[in-house]
Scaffold this motif. Structure first.
Motif, PDB file in Angstrom:
ATOM      1  N   ALA A   1       0.836  -1.128  -0.049  1.00  0.00           N
ATOM      2  CA  ALA A   1      -0.144   0.069   0.008  1.00  0.00           C
ATOM      3  C   ALA A   1       0.902   1.193  -0.052  1.00  0.00           C
ATOM      4  O   ALA A   1       2.018   1.204   0.611  1.00  0.00           O
ATOM      5  CB  ALA A   1      -0.904  -0.015   1.355  1.00  0.00           C
ATOM      6  N   MET A   2       0.621   2.298  -0.930  1.00  0.00           N
ATOM      7  CA  MET A   2       0.993   3.700  -0.622  1.00  0.00           C
ATOM      8  C   MET A   2       0.109   4.458   0.259  1.00  0.00           C
ATOM      9  O   MET A   2      -1.091   4.665  -0.217  1.00  0.00           O
ATOM     10  CB  MET A   2       1.487   4.000  -2.121  1.00  0.00           C
ATOM     11  CG  MET A   2       2.074   5.460  -2.148  1.00  0.00           C
ATOM     12  SD  MET A   2       2.291   5.961  -3.780  1.00  0.00           S
ATOM     13  CE  MET A   2       0.517   6.712  -4.466  1.00  0.00           C
TER      14      MET A   2
ATOM     15  N   ALA B   1      -0.965   1.655  11.714  1.00  0.00           N
ATOM     16  CA  ALA B   1      -2.001   0.500  11.873  1.00  0.00           C
ATOM     17  C   ALA B   1      -1.839  -0.530  10.681  1.00  0.00           C
ATOM     18  O   ALA B   1      -2.263  -1.828  11.041  1.00  0.00           O
ATOM     19  CB  ALA B   1      -3.543   1.116  11.754  1.00  0.00           C
ATOM     20  N   LEU B   2      -1.418   0.106   9.522  1.00  0.00           N
ATOM     21  CA  LEU B   2      -1.421  -0.960   8.375  1.00  0.00           C
ATOM     22  C   LEU B   2      -0.392  -2.096   8.579  1.00  0.00           C
ATOM     23  O   LEU B   2      -0.480  -3.147   8.337  1.00  0.00           O
ATOM     24  CB  LEU B   2      -1.301  -0.003   6.926  1.00  0.00           C
ATOM     25  CG  LEU B   2      -2.543   0.491   6.666  1.00  0.00           C
ATOM     26  CD1 LEU B   2      -2.087   1.598   5.409  1.00  0.00           C
ATOM     27  CD2 LEU B   2      -3.451  -0.338   5.804  1.00  0.00           C
TER      28      LEU B   2
ATOM     29  N   LYS C   1       2.919  -3.919   3.574  1.00  0.00           N
ATOM     30  CA  LYS C   1       3.908  -3.419   3.272  1.00  0.00           C
ATOM     31  C   LYS C   1       3.670  -2.114   2.756  1.00  0.00           C
ATOM     32  O   LYS C   1       2.944  -1.989   1.543  1.00  0.00           O
ATOM     33  CB  LYS C   1       4.787  -4.322   2.277  1.00  0.00           C
ATOM     34  CG  LYS C   1       4.935  -5.732   2.624  1.00  0.00           C
ATOM     35  CD  LYS C   1       5.641  -6.717   1.664  1.00  0.00           C
ATOM     36  CE  LYS C   1       5.791  -8.045   2.180  1.00  0.00           C
ATOM     37  NZ  LYS C   1       4.701  -8.791   2.678  1.00  0.00           N
ATOM     38  N   VAL C   2       4.010  -1.047   3.601  1.00  0.00           N
ATOM     39  CA  VAL C   2       3.707   0.411   3.171  1.00  0.00           C
ATOM     40  C   VAL C   2       4.601   1.196   2.713  1.00  0.00           C
ATOM     41  O   VAL C   2       5.856   1.195   3.039  1.00  0.00           O
ATOM     42  CB  VAL C   2       3.075   0.927   4.619  1.00  0.00           C
ATOM     43  CG1 VAL C   2       2.770   2.549   4.423  1.00  0.00           C
ATOM     44  CG2 VAL C   2       2.129   0.191   5.289  1.00  0.00           C
TER      45      VAL C   2
ATOM     46  N   VAL D   1       7.147  -3.179  -6.236  1.00  0.00           N
ATOM     47  CA  VAL D   1       6.306  -4.255  -5.778  1.00  0.00           C
ATOM     48  C   VAL D   1       6.516  -5.294  -6.786  1.00  0.00           C
ATOM     49  O   VAL D   1       7.256  -5.110  -7.788  1.00  0.00           O
ATOM     50  CB  VAL D   1       4.839  -3.681  -5.810  1.00  0.00           C
ATOM     51  CG1 VAL D   1       4.654  -2.520  -4.947  1.00  0.00           C
ATOM     52  CG2 VAL D   1       4.605  -3.499  -7.348  1.00  0.00           C
ATOM     53  N   PRO D   2       6.307  -6.809  -6.424  1.00  0.00           N
ATOM     54  CA  PRO D   2       6.422  -7.717  -7.391  1.00  0.00           C
ATOM     55  C   PRO D   2       5.840  -7.470  -8.578  1.00  0.00           C
ATOM     56  O   PRO D   2       4.808  -6.638  -8.668  1.00  0.00           O
ATOM     57  CB  PRO D   2       5.824  -8.807  -6.622  1.00  0.00           C
ATOM     58  CG  PRO D   2       6.049  -8.392  -5.115  1.00  0.00           C
ATOM     59  CD  PRO D   2       5.549  -6.893  -5.233  1.00  0.00           C
ATOM     60  N   LYS D   3       6.232  -8.011  -9.754  1.00  0.00           N
ATOM     61  CA  LYS D   3       5.753  -7.856 -11.097  1.00  0.00           C
ATOM     62  C   LYS D   3       4.222  -8.674 -11.110  1.00  0.00           C
ATOM     63  O   LYS D   3       3.446  -8.229 -11.864  1.00  0.00           O
ATOM     64  CB  LYS D   3       6.710  -8.397 -12.026  1.00  0.00           C
ATOM     65  CG  LYS D   3       8.054  -7.615 -12.239  1.00  0.00           C
ATOM     66  CD  LYS D   3       8.687  -7.967 -13.367  1.00  0.00           C
ATOM     67  CE  LYS D   3      10.006  -7.145 -13.576  1.00  0.00           C
ATOM     68  NZ  LYS D   3      10.962  -7.503 -14.668  1.00  0.00           N
ATOM     69  N   ASP D   4       3.962  -9.843 -10.624  1.00  0.00           N
ATOM     70  CA  ASP D   4       2.774 -10.492 -10.635  1.00  0.00           C
ATOM     71  C   ASP D   4       1.763 -10.067  -9.735  1.00  0.00           C
ATOM     72  O   ASP D   4       1.915 -10.856  -8.317  1.00  0.00           O
ATOM     73  CB  ASP D   4       3.433 -11.889 -10.567  1.00  0.00           C
ATOM     74  CG  ASP D   4       2.137 -12.849 -11.313  1.00  0.00           C
ATOM     75  OD1 ASP D   4       1.196 -12.265 -11.852  1.00  0.00           O
ATOM     76  OD2 ASP D   4       2.132 -14.162 -10.833  1.00  0.00           O
TER      77      ASP D   4
END
Length: 214
Positions: free
Chosen positions: A30-31, A40-41, A47-48, A66-69
């Protein structure tokens, strides 16, 4: 299920979506814009990354890490904000997803968007109309993209647990309420259903609406 890239995770519906997937041991990336939203996340195991959806470079840097898939979900909204993210933010997210191998995308807007504008009451148009129009523009931008998209328009969002009674509708006038947790469940259902690609759904929960009104 593939890991989920989530925009709009810091509160409300987005947080419920993050919790739903993490409770099922699905990786979530998440962004969020504010550092205070991250804690909290992170407690959920998300993974922020700190970033702003109104800054193209933030979105680009986030997606590069982030991962490609993965699959992508957005619940972004900014009712009465000075710099609304509903259209511009989604437009930039969509543009960046197009540049990568991230094809599957569920975007959450609201009842009243697009062709459902005619069913929105005059009072709702006066209060939420600007945000709905912004979201409608985002829907149009997404619909003309090459992404494997699904658009979800929930009814009035409420606190509460998932009921597994939420109804997806692709035609006609729809009104009602639904819990954020139930919307999160429906998002996963749509991500796993390739027949939902290229479609727009409204969703409400008749059972919750009836109980709420009683």
């Amino acid at each position: 299920m593939k890991p989920v890239v989530l925009f709009g995770a810091s509160r409300g519906l987005g947080f419920a979506v993050a919790r739903h997937f993490r409770e099922r041991d699905i990786d979530v990336y998440a962004m969020v814009r504010k550092p205070e939203s991250a804690a909290a996340l992170e407690e959920l195991g998300v993974k922020v990354t700190l970033g702003d959806a109104l800054e193209q470079n933030s979105i680009k840097s986030f997606l590069e890490d982030v991962p490609k898939d993965v699959v992508a979900v957005s619940t972004m909204g900014s009712f009465q904000a000075d710099n609304p993210v509903d259209y511009i933010g989604h437009r930039m997210v969509i543009n960046e997803l197009e540049q990568r191998s991230i094809r599957r995308f569920v975007m959450v807007t609201s009842l009243g968007c697009g062709d459902s504008w005619a069913y929105l009451s005059d009072k709702a148009k006066a209060v939420f109309g600007q945000a709905v129009r912004e979201k409608s523009l985002a829907e149009s931008w997404l619909a003309t993209s090459p992404l494997d998209y699904t658009i979800l328009r929930p009814g009035g969002l409420q606190d509460g647990e998932a009921t597994e009674q939420g109804v997806l509708s692709s035609q006609g006038e729809v009104h009602g309420l639904i819990t954020r947790s139930e919307v999160a469940r429906l998002i996963q259902t749509l991500l796993l259903d390739d027949t939902s690609i290229g479609k727009i759904y409204a969703c409400v929960d008749p059972v919750f609406t009836r109980n709420f009104n009683n």
